[in-house]
Design a protein around this motif. Structure first.
Motif, PDB file in Angstrom:
ATOM      1  N   PRO A 172       0.801  -1.230   0.000  1.00 59.64           N
ATOM      2  CA  PRO A 172       0.000   0.000   0.000  1.00 59.64           C
ATOM      3  C   PRO A 172       0.833   1.280   0.000  1.00 59.64           C
ATOM      4  N   ALA A 173       2.076   1.195   0.460  1.00 60.76           N
ATOM      5  CA  ALA A 173       2.865   2.426   0.563  1.00 60.76           C
ATOM      6  C   ALA A 173       3.620   2.741  -0.726  1.00 60.76           C
ATOM      7  N   ALA A 206       2.056   2.544  -8.025  1.00 56.13           N
ATOM      8  CA  ALA A 206       1.790   1.475  -8.983  1.00 56.13           C
ATOM      9  C   ALA A 206       3.088   1.017  -9.645  1.00 56.13           C
ATOM     10  N   ALA A 207       3.864   1.983 -10.115  1.00 54.87           N
ATOM     11  CA  ALA A 207       5.099   1.622 -10.807  1.00 54.87           C
ATOM     12  C   ALA A 207       6.072   0.914  -9.870  1.00 54.87           C
ATOM     13  N   GLU A 208       6.194   1.431  -8.648  1.00 52.44           N
ATOM     14  CA  GLU A 208       7.112   0.791  -7.690  1.00 52.44           C
ATOM     15  C   GLU A 208       6.665  -0.627  -7.364  1.00 52.44           C
ATOM     16  N   ASN A 209       5.349  -0.814  -7.228  1.00 49.92           N
ATOM     17  CA  ASN A 209       4.831  -2.153  -6.974  1.00 49.92           C
ATOM     18  C   ASN A 209       5.167  -3.085  -8.124  1.00 49.92           C
ATOM     19  N   PRO A 234      -1.891   2.277  -4.493  1.00 51.48           N
ATOM     20  CA  PRO A 234      -2.937   1.277  -4.741  1.00 51.48           C
ATOM     21  C   PRO A 234      -4.327   1.744  -4.316  1.00 51.48           C
ATOM     22  N   ARG A 235      -4.412   2.433  -3.162  1.00 53.02           N
ATOM     23  CA  ARG A 235      -5.754   2.797  -2.722  1.00 53.02           C
ATOM     24  C   ARG A 235      -6.403   3.872  -3.585  1.00 53.02           C
ATOM     25  N   GLY A 288      -9.856  -3.213 -10.749  1.00 52.76           N
ATOM     26  CA  GLY A 288      -9.326  -3.668 -12.038  1.00 52.76           C
ATOM     27  C   GLY A 288      -7.953  -3.083 -12.309  1.00 52.76           C
ATOM     28  N   GLN A 289      -7.772  -1.798 -11.950  1.00 53.44           N
ATOM     29  CA  GLN A 289      -6.463  -1.164 -12.156  1.00 53.44           C
ATOM     30  C   GLN A 289      -5.414  -1.804 -11.244  1.00 53.44           C
ATOM     31  N   GLN A 290      -5.823  -2.112 -10.012  1.00 49.71           N
ATOM     32  CA  GLN A 290      -4.873  -2.753  -9.089  1.00 49.71           C
ATOM     33  C   GLN A 290      -4.454  -4.114  -9.626  1.00 49.71           C
ATOM     34  N   GLN A 291      -5.426  -4.844 -10.174  1.00 50.23           N
ATOM     35  CA  GLN A 291      -5.067  -6.159 -10.686  1.00 50.23           C
ATOM     36  C   GLN A 291      -4.152  -6.016 -11.910  1.00 50.23           C
TER      37      GLN A 291
END
Ligand SMILES: Nc1ncnc2c1ncn2[C@@H]1O[C@H](COP(=O)(O)OP(=O)(O)OP(=O)(O)O)[C@@H](O)[C@H]1O
Ligand SMILES: [Mg+2]
Lengths: 379, 238
Positions: free
Chosen positions: B99-100, B103-106, B142-143, B148-151
């Motif tokens: 969560p911290a 998107a790109a870092e994840n 993420p939040r 759908g975007q998270q997936q």
């Protein structure tokens, strides 16, 4: 990777501050409680330490600590002086007395009588007047806190008159001392004045202070003194520790206080453990996912250690800072005057905090290391 | 067709109240490159257990697993982790994004774990995300993203290190029907275009038709190995 660790740690500001607060509070609690205890114990021995000139204290064999006074015969002073290796030996009087002020009020004081000629054992830090004033008969010196305590709200001035056991004494000097365990005012007089004003049962010699000749082995000198005079001889340190141990073992004060400190330390440890255990548990799913994705145990451990070090250090520094601030703010309160935060306590708290953090990490990380797929795959 | 995974005679016991219960019972099959394989079956039949074993998160009681020609079952745990981060991509039901991190870092995490420089890893993650219709979303947390975007971020994360095997556990379970279909389309393309093996565990019969092949499990055994066409006919699903 370090960046990820930091982001995970600080991602949730509230949780992060919670972690820091937990460790700060634990450090503060431990450092403050233990410091007060250590300082209080040191006060017990402050009279002994304040006599910096003497190497050895000689006293009756029945004396177990500094507040206990068993009189010796006057001739013992000469016996001690004749022991080989003794440079000088002087009498030292210490006892409780009651003073009566001009308005008739009474007040307990700790009366210290020092050798008229050498003034060995007198407090070195003068506030007002001259210490040599006490060589005159019926003249005394009082400590500043004692003065303020006895005459609250009145200006510091010389010449006040009090009565000790019906003997008139004039206060002609004021000094500043390290507070002692008994917080009565301390009054310095010459040894002769002390004998004069002391109650009849105390008109005796309680302590002999000995300075060894250069190059003397103190332990051997002690033994010679005991062999030759049958008296008890202790080095300054030994006597101080014996007094502290006596107070620790025989009085209720330290027991209560030990309970408080122990509680403080236990609560501190519990908060720290809880904080870190919760931190790992709340992030278990994240750690699980990271491990599935390909972080090794070592990498995860390094990340958690980095997080823990940051929280631990920040919390510790805040806690210690607050403790120091506490002693700074209270430094003029007589009950806490002269109290310091000993470096040993700082080191001790540091070690405790980090040991506890390490243990709680190892304990909670086991779950990550043995990664159960359920953690990763369950919704 | 080449095989990404071959597993033979694998069994798995779990201890339960001092006894052992057999959750996987002597099963053998393979997962092929260029295909999307669906693993289906009732709850509790052992699907999650099987993919945990195939990805080296869980060890077998008996049997062996080979992935891309390497004997996974013979590796010590530390080696399994390294093997996993090189060869396998994961997609989870709950995305499991940190969560911290943005998107790109994840999406860049598998590269970061492997020691690739931040800049390089992020550039590759951004390119992947943008290729999946995530332009302008790569720096969000993420939040701040829809399910759908998270997936999609999770899919990018499973691909960023270019693994040959992608393992998905119920990838559409937390998504609405339409978003689920979009996500499956992305996964489908991944399998076909780049000659990867995609293994999808699912309950969701609305997405069965995306697969090339369906493995049916029941009670710790593989009870059927169908082409999607045959399976849909058998089950009377359109
Ligand atoms: N760690 C474990 N210890 C004991 N039993 C377990 C453990 N993990 C799984 N099981 C059991 O193994 C069986 C298969 O579990 P698994 O999670 O693989 O099922 P699944 O097919 O993934 O089910 P679902 O569709 O509900 O996710 C279940 O009966 C479960 O209770
Ligand atoms: Mg499952």
């Amino acid at each position: 990777m370090n960046k990820i660790a930091l982001k995970i740690l600080m991602g949730d500001k509230a949780k992060y501050l919670g972690l820091i607060f937990g460790v700060s509070f634990a450090s503060l609690l431990m450092a403050q409680q233990v410091s007060i205890f250590v300082n209080l114990m040191a006060r017990t021995a402050s009279v002994i330490f304040s006599v910096s000139e003497a190497d050895i204290w000689v006293m009756d064999t029945r004396v177990r600590y500094i507040e206990e006074v068993e009189p010796m015969r006057d001739m013992e002073l000469y016996n001690v002086r004749s022991v080989e290796g003794v440079k000088w030996a002087v009498p030292f009087h210490k006892g409780l007395s009651t003073i009566r002020m001009q308005d008739g009020l009474t007040q307990q004081v700790q009366l210290i009588g020092v050798d008229d000629v050498s003034l060995v054992g007198i407090c070195p830090e003068m506030v007002l007047g001259d210490e040599r004033a006490i060589r005159k008969p019926q003249t005394a010196m009082i400590d500043k806190n004692g003065y303020v305590f006895t005459w609250p709200g009145q200006p510091l001035e010389l010449g006040r008159e009090v009565e000790i056991n019906d003997h008139r004494v004039i206060i002609n000097a004021i000094c500043s001392i390290t507070p002692n365990f008994i917080t009565f005012p301390t009054m310095y007089v010459s040894y002769n004045t002390a004998l004069e004003v002391a109650p009849p049962t105390r008109k005796k010699l309680p302590f002999i202070l000995v300075k060894a000749q250069e190059g003397q082995n103190l332990q051997r000198l002690k033994k010679r003194i005991t062999d030759q005079t049958g008296l008890q001889a202790l080095t300054q340190n030994e006597f101080a520790w014996r007094s502290i141990n006596y107070v620790l073992q025989r009085t209720g004060i330290p027991i209560n206080f030990t309970i408080t400190i122990t509680l403080g330390v236990i609560i501190g440890i519990a908060i720290t453990t809880q904080t870190f255990y919760m931190f790992i548990m709340e992030n278990l799913k994240q750690f699980g996912a990271m491990k599935a994705i390909g972080f090794t145990n070592m990498q995860l451990l390094r990340m958690v250690l980095l997080q823990a070090s940051i929280v631990g250090l920040t919390g510790y520094c805040i806690g210690i800072g607050l403790t120091a601030l506490f002693f700074e703010v209270t430094k003029d309160a007589p009950a806490l005057q002269g109290f310091i935060l000993p470096w040993q306590v700082m080191v001790g708290v540091f070690c405790t905090i980090f040991l506890v953090i390490l243990l709680s990490i190892v304990f909670s990380l086991r779950k990550v290391f043995k990664l159960d797929p359920a953690i990763v795959f369950k919704g | 067709m080449q095989q990404a995974v071959i597993f033979s005679n694998i069994s798995k016991d779990f201890p339960l109240d001092g006894r052992k219960i057999r959750v996987l019972d002597n099963i053998s099959s393979d997962i092929r490159l260029g295909e999307m394989t669906m693993l289906v079956g009732p709850s509790g039949c052992g699907k999650t257990t099987l993919i945990s074993i195939l990805s080296g998160i869980l060890s077998t009681t008996e049997g062996r697993v080979d992935i891309m020609g390497a004997a996974l079952t013979d590796m010590p745990d530390t080696k399994k982790v390294l093997f996993r981060r090189k060869n396998i991509g994961f997609i989870f039901q709950q995305y499991n994004l940190l969560p911290a991190l943005s998107a790109a870092e994840n999406a860049a995490i598998p590269l970061t774990a492997a020691g690739v420089s931040n800049k390089k890893a992020l550039a590759r993650a951004r390119a992947l995300l943008e290729g999946m219709g995530m332009e302008g979303q790569t720096e969000k947390l993420p939040r701040q993203l829809s399910g759908g975007q998270q997936q999609r971020v999770a899919i990018a994360r499973s691909l960023v290190h270019n693994p040959k095997l992608i393992i998905c556990d119920e990838p559409t379970a937390a998504l609405d029907a339409k978003t689920g279909l979009q996500v499956m389309q992305i996964l489908r393309d991944i399998a076909n275009e780049k000659n990867r093996a995609v293994l999808v565990v699912t309950h969701d019969n609305r997405i069965f038709h995306f697969g090339d092949r369906i493995l049916e499990m029941s009670d710790g055994r593989i009870t059927g190995d169908y082409t999607t066409e045959d399976f849909l006919k058998k089950e009377h699903i359109e």
